[in-house]
Design an enzyme around this catalytic site. Structure first.
Site, short mmCIF file in Angstrom:
data_model
loop_
_atom_site.label_atom_id
_atom_site.label_comp_id
_atom_site.label_asym_id
_atom_site.label_seq_id
_atom_site.Cartn_x
_atom_site.Cartn_y
_atom_site.Cartn_z
N CYS A 159 -11.77 5.12 8.53
CA CYS A 159 -11.48 5.32 9.84
C CYS A 159 -11.98 6.79 10.12
CB CYS A 159 -10.14 4.91 10.26
SG CYS A 159 -8.78 5.48 9.23
N HIS A 253 -7.30 9.78 15.30
CA HIS A 253 -7.74 10.69 14.54
C HIS A 253 -8.54 11.92 15.21
CE1 HIS A 253 -6.21 8.43 11.01
NE2 HIS A 253 -7.41 7.88 10.69
N1 LIG Z 1 -4.28 1.52 8.85
C1 LIG Z 1 -5.69 1.94 9.37
O1 LIG Z 1 -6.05 2.93 10.16
C2 LIG Z 1 -6.95 1.48 8.46
C3 LIG Z 1 -8.14 2.07 9.41
C4 LIG Z 1 -9.20 1.54 8.62
C5 LIG Z 1 -9.30 1.07 7.43
N2 LIG Z 1 -7.84 0.45 7.09
C6 LIG Z 1 -8.07 -0.25 5.62
O2 LIG Z 1 -7.55 -1.58 5.82
C7 LIG Z 1 -6.82 -2.10 4.75
C8 LIG Z 1 -5.51 -2.33 5.11
O3 LIG Z 1 -4.84 -1.17 5.67
P1 LIG Z 1 -3.35 -1.14 6.33
O4 LIG Z 1 -3.16 0.13 6.83
O5 LIG Z 1 -3.23 -2.39 7.25
O6 LIG Z 1 -2.29 -1.33 4.93
P2 LIG Z 1 -0.93 -2.02 4.91
O7 LIG Z 1 -0.12 -1.76 6.49
O8 LIG Z 1 -0.44 -1.54 3.93
O9 LIG Z 1 -1.23 -3.55 4.98
C9 LIG Z 1 -1.57 -4.29 3.61
C10 LIG Z 1 -1.88 -5.59 3.95
O10 LIG Z 1 -2.32 -6.20 2.76
C11 LIG Z 1 -1.45 -6.85 2.13
N3 LIG Z 1 -1.50 -7.16 0.75
C12 LIG Z 1 -1.05 -6.16 -0.04
N4 LIG Z 1 -1.26 -6.35 -1.36
C13 LIG Z 1 -2.07 -7.73 -1.30
C14 LIG Z 1 -2.41 -8.70 -2.25
N5 LIG Z 1 -2.25 -8.34 -3.48
N6 LIG Z 1 -3.06 -9.95 -1.88
C15 LIG Z 1 -2.92 -10.21 -0.78
N7 LIG Z 1 -2.74 -9.43 0.32
C16 LIG Z 1 -2.09 -8.04 0.09
C17 LIG Z 1 -0.01 -7.04 2.67
O11 LIG Z 1 0.50 -8.11 2.85
P3 LIG Z 1 2.32 -7.96 2.63
O12 LIG Z 1 2.74 -7.85 3.92
O13 LIG Z 1 2.44 -9.64 2.14
O14 LIG Z 1 2.56 -7.12 1.56
C18 LIG Z 1 -0.42 -6.26 4.15
O15 LIG Z 1 -0.74 -7.53 5.02
C19 LIG Z 1 -7.14 -0.93 3.75
O16 LIG Z 1 -8.00 -1.07 3.06
C20 LIG Z 1 -7.15 0.57 4.56
O17 LIG Z 1 -8.02 1.44 3.79
C21 LIG Z 1 -6.88 0.97 7.55
#
Ligand SMILES: NC(=O)c1ccc[n+]([C@@H]2O[C@H](COP(=O)([O-])OP(=O)(O)OC[C@H]3O[C@@H](n4cnc5c(N)ncnc54)[C@H](OP(=O)(O)O)[C@@H]3O)[C@@H](O)[C@H]2O)c1
Length: 362
Positions: A159, A253
């Site tokens: 991001c 950001h």
């Molecule tokens: N946050 C941002 O601004 C942003 C921006 C761009 C890209 N990203 C990318 O998007 C992805 C998610 O980020 P996030 O910020 O949303 O993270 P997050 O809030 O920690 O959410 C993680 C998600 O993944 C699920 N998960 C974790 N382990 C898993 C597994 N083994 N199998 C299936 N599902 C699983 C979790 O489910 P449970 O609730 O069941 O644990 C939750 O739904 C990452 O790759 C990150 O780099 C994030």
């Protein structure tokens, strides 16, 4: 635009920060209908509302918009068990190690648009930003041919790279860019929900390190701005020096960018090139597209995350303080603001999927 048949989509990682934003972006979407919500085994078997609730009853809903009511009582399934027979396209929003295994399971069957880094650095995988490098979409065909997949994986960038490439793309096109120094001030939501950032660490503070972030920005920027050579991407020869910091801001950001251009350009010329960038893309009229990819502010105190991040629902990169940089040859410097969970994650991924559908690729 011709009538687009509705696509049945699954959101994997639906309970996380990016996943929740997907639900906001996909509620009442004209082309996409969410038919499955998936997360880890921890959430599986619960309703969505239960899955995002703590034992205390506190709901860990992180979007400014309310939880769309149509999803609250939907069941959450285990991402490993997701039944693809009722799914035309998967939005994947899990961290990269889990995403690698899951996307490898889905992509042989259906298109996967991913927010994770799992596949970003593979030779046959484009990292796509709507309006910036759409020509890279041809790699989808190569991926299908070489891997024998019916679907494919197309990730969006990290991001922080997103805002940077949106602002650099028009400069590369018009002037050339020889070098970039970028210092970020990144929002808390970018760290996700688990583990996230502890309030005691960030209150009254700046954290000057985000693991792997600087390397991602450097590598992804060169790939996204790279030239298409047949069905390969030749990364742009562009040294990028990134300093990535976590700051006490909820969403959005901010990035201070100094760029050495390929030729001398006045700030007014740079502003004009930024302002007019992406008009053809906006004219496609895709449902999640903003009317302008870049908005340039004349106010020397802007952009500011609290004031500017919601412009066009977080899909427009806001640039300000465009001025000469006396240190770099042909230097120009500016500040940009990019919404990390909207353009930089869910709604940006939705817009990318809309483009792939529009092009007949998904
Ligand atoms: N946050 C941002 O601004 C942003 C921006 C761009 C890209 N990203 C990318 O998007 C992805 C998610 O980020 P996030 O910020 O949303 O993270 P997050 O809030 O920690 O959410 C993680 C998600 O993944 C699920 N998960 C974790 N382990 C898993 C597994 N083994 N199998 C299936 N599902 C699983 C979790 O489910 P449970 O609730 O069941 O644990 C939750 O739904 C990452 O790759 C990150 O780099 C994030």
């Amino acid at each position: 635009m011709a009538q687009i048949p509705r696509r049945r989509v699954a959101v994997v990682g639906a309970t996380g920060v990016a996943g929740q934003q997907f639900l906001v972006s996909l509620a009442r979407h004209p082309w996409f209908e969410v038919t499955a919500l998936a997360a880890s085994a921890r959430s599986a078997g619960r309703t969505y509302r239960e899955a995002i609730s703590e034992a205390s009853g506190q709901q860990r809903w992180t979007c400014e918009e309310p939880l769309p009511s149509e999803f609250a009582e939907r069941p959450v399934v285990d991402a490993e068990q997701l039944d693809l027979s009722g799914v035309d396209l998967v939005f994947s929003a899990v961290e990269s190690a889990a995403a690698r295994a899951l996307e490898e399971r889905y992509a042989p069957e259906v298109p996967v648009v991913s927010t994770s880094s799992a596949f970003r650095y593979e030779d046959d995988v484009p990292i796509m930003v709507p309006g910036v490098n759409l020509e890279h979409a041809v790699l989808v065909k190569r991926q299908q041919r070489e891997r024998g997949w019916k679907g494919f994986v197309v990730p969006i960038p990290n991001c922080t790279a997103t805002g940077l490439v949106v602002a650099l793309a028009p400069l590369v096109r018009h002037f050339g860019v020889r070098s970039v120094i970028m210092t970020s001030m990144q929002a808390l939501s970018g760290a996700g929900r688990s583990p996230g950032v502890h309030s005691m660490d960030i209150l009254d503070n700046v954290i000057p390190f985000i693991p792997k972030e600087e390397e991602k920005v450097q590598t992804e920027t060169a790939k996204i701005l790279g030239r298409l050579d047949g069905d390969r991407i030749a990364p742009l020869d562009l040294p990028v020096s990134a300093h990535c910091n976590r700051v006490n801001v909820r969403d959005g950001h901010t990035e201070c960018v100094s760029a050495g251009l390929g030729c001398l350009a006045e700030p007014e010329e740079v502003v004009e090139v930024l302002r007019t960038f992406g008009r053809e893309f906006a004219d496609l009229g895709l449902p999640s597209a903003p009317p302008e990819l870049i908005s340039v502010s004349d106010d020397p105190y802007r952009p500011q995350p609290r004031i500017d991040r919601r412009l066009h629902d977080g899909m427009t990169t806001v640039v300000g303080r465009v001025r000469p940089d006396p240190v770099l040859p042909n230097g120009i410097k500016f500040v940009l603001l990019s919404h990390n969970t909207k353009l930089g994650a869910a709604k940006g991924a939705c817009l990318l999927a809309e483009y792939l559908v529009h092009q007949g690729l998904a």
